[in-house]
Design an enzyme around this catalytic site. Structure first.
Site, PDB file in Angstrom:
ATOM      1  N   GLY A  61       3.225   3.393  13.069  1.00 41.26           N
ATOM      2  CA  GLY A  61       2.403   3.935  14.145  1.00 41.26           C
ATOM      3  C   GLY A  61       3.024   5.221  14.629  1.00 41.26           C
ATOM      4  O   GLY A  61       4.213   5.469  14.383  1.00 41.26           O
ATOM      5  N   CYS A  88       8.457   0.805   9.413  1.00 40.52           N
ATOM      6  CA  CYS A  88       8.571   2.042  10.187  1.00 40.52           C
ATOM      7  C   CYS A  88       8.526   1.738  11.686  1.00 40.52           C
ATOM      8  O   CYS A  88       9.432   1.113  12.208  1.00 40.52           O
ATOM      9  CB  CYS A  88       7.495   3.031   9.734  1.00 40.52           C
ATOM     10  SG  CYS A  88       7.759   4.701  10.339  1.00 40.52           S
ATOM     11  N   TYR A  89       7.455   2.104  12.386  1.00 37.33           N
ATOM     12  CA  TYR A  89       7.374   1.781  13.821  1.00 37.33           C
ATOM     13  C   TYR A  89       7.546   0.274  14.043  1.00 37.33           C
ATOM     14  O   TYR A  89       8.165  -0.159  15.016  1.00 37.33           O
ATOM     15  CB  TYR A  89       6.024   2.249  14.385  1.00 37.33           C
ATOM     16  CG  TYR A  89       5.868   2.008  15.872  1.00 37.33           C
ATOM     17  CD1 TYR A  89       6.411   2.891  16.794  1.00 37.33           C
ATOM     18  CD2 TYR A  89       5.175   0.894  16.350  1.00 37.33           C
ATOM     19  CE1 TYR A  89       6.282   2.665  18.168  1.00 37.33           C
ATOM     20  CE2 TYR A  89       5.029   0.668  17.716  1.00 37.33           C
ATOM     21  CZ  TYR A  89       5.589   1.559  18.621  1.00 37.33           C
ATOM     22  OH  TYR A  89       5.454   1.341  19.967  1.00 37.33           O
ATOM     23  N   HIS A 175       7.919   3.392   3.693  1.00 33.59           N
ATOM     24  CA  HIS A 175       6.568   2.821   3.573  1.00 33.59           C
ATOM     25  C   HIS A 175       6.358   2.192   2.193  1.00 33.59           C
ATOM     26  O   HIS A 175       6.042   2.908   1.245  1.00 33.59           O
ATOM     27  CB  HIS A 175       5.519   3.902   3.827  1.00 33.59           C
ATOM     28  CG  HIS A 175       5.450   4.302   5.259  1.00 33.59           C
ATOM     29  ND1 HIS A 175       4.653   3.646   6.169  1.00 33.59           N
ATOM     30  CD2 HIS A 175       6.122   5.249   5.960  1.00 33.59           C
ATOM     31  CE1 HIS A 175       4.823   4.182   7.370  1.00 33.59           C
ATOM     32  NE2 HIS A 175       5.712   5.154   7.276  1.00 33.59           N
ATOM     33  N   GLU A 177       3.915   0.498   1.238  1.00 34.03           N
ATOM     34  CA  GLU A 177       2.501   0.362   0.908  1.00 34.03           C
ATOM     35  C   GLU A 177       1.917   1.593   0.200  1.00 34.03           C
ATOM     36  O   GLU A 177       0.828   1.534  -0.333  1.00 34.03           O
ATOM     37  CB  GLU A 177       1.679   0.058   2.180  1.00 34.03           C
ATOM     38  CG  GLU A 177       1.541   1.202   3.194  1.00 34.03           C
ATOM     39  CD  GLU A 177       2.744   1.372   4.127  1.00 34.03           C
ATOM     40  OE1 GLU A 177       3.842   0.896   3.774  1.00 34.03           O
ATOM     41  OE2 GLU A 177       2.592   2.001   5.190  1.00 34.03           O
ATOM     42  N   ASP A 233     -22.724  -2.720  -1.522  1.00 35.99           N
ATOM     43  CA  ASP A 233     -22.430  -3.831  -0.619  1.00 35.99           C
ATOM     44  C   ASP A 233     -23.613  -4.786  -0.487  1.00 35.99           C
ATOM     45  O   ASP A 233     -23.451  -6.003  -0.588  1.00 35.99           O
ATOM     46  CB  ASP A 233     -22.034  -3.310   0.774  1.00 35.99           C
ATOM     47  CG  ASP A 233     -20.852  -2.366   0.705  1.00 35.99           C
ATOM     48  OD1 ASP A 233     -20.146  -2.379  -0.315  1.00 35.99           O
ATOM     49  OD2 ASP A 233     -20.639  -1.590   1.661  1.00 35.99           O
ATOM     50  N   LYS A 372     -13.547  -2.656  -0.148  1.00 35.94           N
ATOM     51  CA  LYS A 372     -14.544  -2.165  -1.110  1.00 35.94           C
ATOM     52  C   LYS A 372     -14.172  -2.506  -2.560  1.00 35.94           C
ATOM     53  O   LYS A 372     -15.039  -2.909  -3.348  1.00 35.94           O
ATOM     54  CB  LYS A 372     -14.651  -0.639  -0.960  1.00 35.94           C
ATOM     55  CG  LYS A 372     -15.818  -0.031  -1.688  1.00 35.94           C
ATOM     56  CD  LYS A 372     -17.030  -0.117  -0.817  1.00 35.94           C
ATOM     57  CE  LYS A 372     -18.246   0.503  -1.418  1.00 35.94           C
ATOM     58  NZ  LYS A 372     -19.351   0.485  -0.454  1.00 35.94           N
TER      59      LYS A 372
END
Ligand code: XMP
Length: 516
Positions: A61, A88-89, A175, A177, A233, A372
């Site tokens: 964040g 991180c944060y 990070h 991710e 979708d 998605k």
């Protein structure tokens, strides 16, 4: 949360502290075969226990933990006995709340760094002793809380990874991710499998089975109605609901006259041939174009189309008897965004096909837990054609937001014909999957040209093609010059009323993908 979610028992919660990467964390965890869900960072320990979480990931964040008003967490989270990974944060917040010291300034790192693991733990099992990671932080943990030890460092960051192994509390300053941390998936895998003890029961096959069961439980013997937009979708949602309740489902497809060339036929072909699905097609194009006559304001166009869509849907349904349920193709990013904290409205992306509660149905939304890419995988597993599953997004208000100024049949024709040429040429060049979204736009100006020996005074068509992961930011696609030239030549020669073709080289931001 109801007990009837089509998700497995094991789940990890991602506590969101305003990171741009929270969705990415959840997606990467799901790629490890473990269901992950994003929740507000302020969630209480009691709520976490109620949700039956097997692990918590505290996101990054933009704030500093010691600032007034910085997002914080319930300190009781760390006493639940549930494993925690702070990123991180999230790491700084955990360290701060447990009595450590977090400071700004001296050791800022943005970009690539090399992490060295000092001490073994389940978090780093099998990881290279030294590995490249992506860092993006101004603050650092300078003093660890009691019982924690440093697991990894970088040249400038003394606490690149830390842990209290017995309490299963871990934190990383980098990070894991993002793709720039190549071993990130393995680290997240270690956390969810080795630290949290989760298996790998999240797969699209297991989702389809559970969702089918849940839809049957919800719907019972009732009748279900859904609107097909032609997009991915709603198509996947319809196929899934049809798998669950078969002939109890009726799909309505409304042609608002603002679809791309041959779109109506493609939808008919796909769904009429799909295991005997009931499909009601309604040509409402004259009515929509009538209401749009003389309207030039983009938001007003969207409002009119939204309103007329609901009316047309109401009428199409009136002849088909009574329905108790309305199935919608809401997906997880829609759910997250509608709960987001006060993001500015740039455009009212009301989804045509997103129908209001006043219609009086109970909603069936089987995709509201999926990203998605997961929706696409479900579509393929359900046997939908790859051309539909990989289709580029198409806005609910259709070509109307690509016609700057008034929407008239003549102007719809120009956009539709040029769009078809663009799509043909992109397909012929084999670039369909390499471009995220591409279309043409009609500008409300005219310029001088010459055709044969005659002067023309006609409109320009703008070609827009972008590459993006999430449609929040986008870069112009680097199309080959020969391709652009071929498209321009064909558009100017074949589309009456057009004498120039331009390529839009803007990125988002500051531009948006659509022109309206
Ligand atoms: P922008 O233009 O905001 O678009 O960069 C981001 C994505 O959203 C789509 N879009 C819409 N989709 N209704 C929709 O259903 C809308 O009114 C709308 N406006 C933009 C756009 O095509 C792109 O994929």
């Amino acid at each position: 949360m109801s007990a009837s979610q089509p998700i497995p028992q094991e789940r990890v919660l991602v506590l969101d502290y305003g990171a741009q990467y929270s969705q990415l964390i959840a997606r990467k965890v799901r790629e490890q075969g473990v269901y992950a869900e994003i929740v507000p960072g302020e969630i209480t320990a009691a709520e976490v226990r109620e949700r039956g979480a097997h692990g918590l990931i505290l996101s990054g964040g933009p704030a500093s933990v010691y600032e007034d008003g910085a997002p914080t967490c319930d300190p009781a989270l760390f006493d639940l006995g549930i494993p925690v990974l702070g990123i991180c944060y999230g790491l700084q917040l955990m360290a701060y709340r447990l009595g450590g010291d977090v400071r700004g300034g001296r050791s800022r790192e943005y970009g690539k760094a090399d992490v060295q693991w000092l001490d073994g733990s389940p978090l780093s099992a099998g990881l290279p002793a030294e590995m490249p990671v992506w860092m993006s932080h101004g603050d650092s943990v300078m003093q660890l809380p009691d019982g924690f030890r440093t697991l990894a460092v970088t040249e400038t960051c003394p606490a690149a990874a830390v842990g209290h192994v017995e309490r299963r509390l871990y934190g990383v300053q980098f990070h894991p991710e993002v793709t720039h941390t190549p071993s990130g998936p393995q680290l997240l895998g270690n956390f969810v499998h080795k630290v949290c003890g989760c298996g790998s029961d999240w797969s699209m096959g297991s989702f389809i089975d559970l969702a089918t069961q849940r839809i049957r439980e919800q719907v019972g013997g009732g009748r279900v109605l859904c609107a097909l937009s032609g997009g991915v979708d709603s198509a996947v949602m319809a196929a899934l609901v049809h798998r669950a309740v078969g002939a109890q489902l009726t799909c309505v497809f409304i042609d608002h006259g603002l679809l791309r060339a041959s779109e109506v036929d493609e939808v008919r072909e796909t769904f009429e041939g799909y295991a005997g699905m009931k499909l009601v097609c309604c040509d409402a194009s004259e009515r929509f174009l009538g209401k749009l006559a003389g309207v030039t304001d983009p938001e007003e166009k969207r409002r009119i189309i939204g309103r007329e869509f609901i009316e047309a849907f109401r009428e199409a349904q009136a002849g088909a008897g009574r329905f108790e349920f309305l199935a919608q193709g809401t997906i997880y990013p829609d759910v997250i965004e509608s709960g987001s904290r006060g993001a500015a409205t740039i455009k009212s992306h009301h989804n045509v096909g997103g129908l209001p509660a006043e219609l009086g149905f109970e909603l069936v939304e089987p995709l509201r837990w999926l990203f998605k890419d997961e929706v696409r995988r479900v579509g393929l597993e359900l046997g939908l054609p790859a051309s539909l599953v990989w289709r580029q997004p198409f806005p609910g208000p259709g070509l109307a937001v690509r016609i700057l100024g008034e929407v008239t049949p003549e102007r719809v024709r120009m956009v539709r014909e040029s769009d078809r040429i663009l799509r043909d040429e992109v397909a012929a060049a084999g670039l369909e999957r390499g471009i995220s979204q591409y279309f043409t736009v009609l500008a409300p100006v005219r310029s001088v040209g010459v055709m044969g020996d005659a002067r023309t005074y006609a409109h320009p068509i703008i070609v827009r093609a972008v590459v993006t992961d999430d449609f929040m930011t986008a870069s112009p696609a680097r199309l080959p010059h020969e391709l652009l030239e071929r498209i321009a030549t064909r558009v100017v020669n074949e589309v009456a009323g057009v004498n120039r073709c331009l390529y839009d080289y803007s990125s988002k931001p500051p531009a948006t993908i659509e022109w309206e």
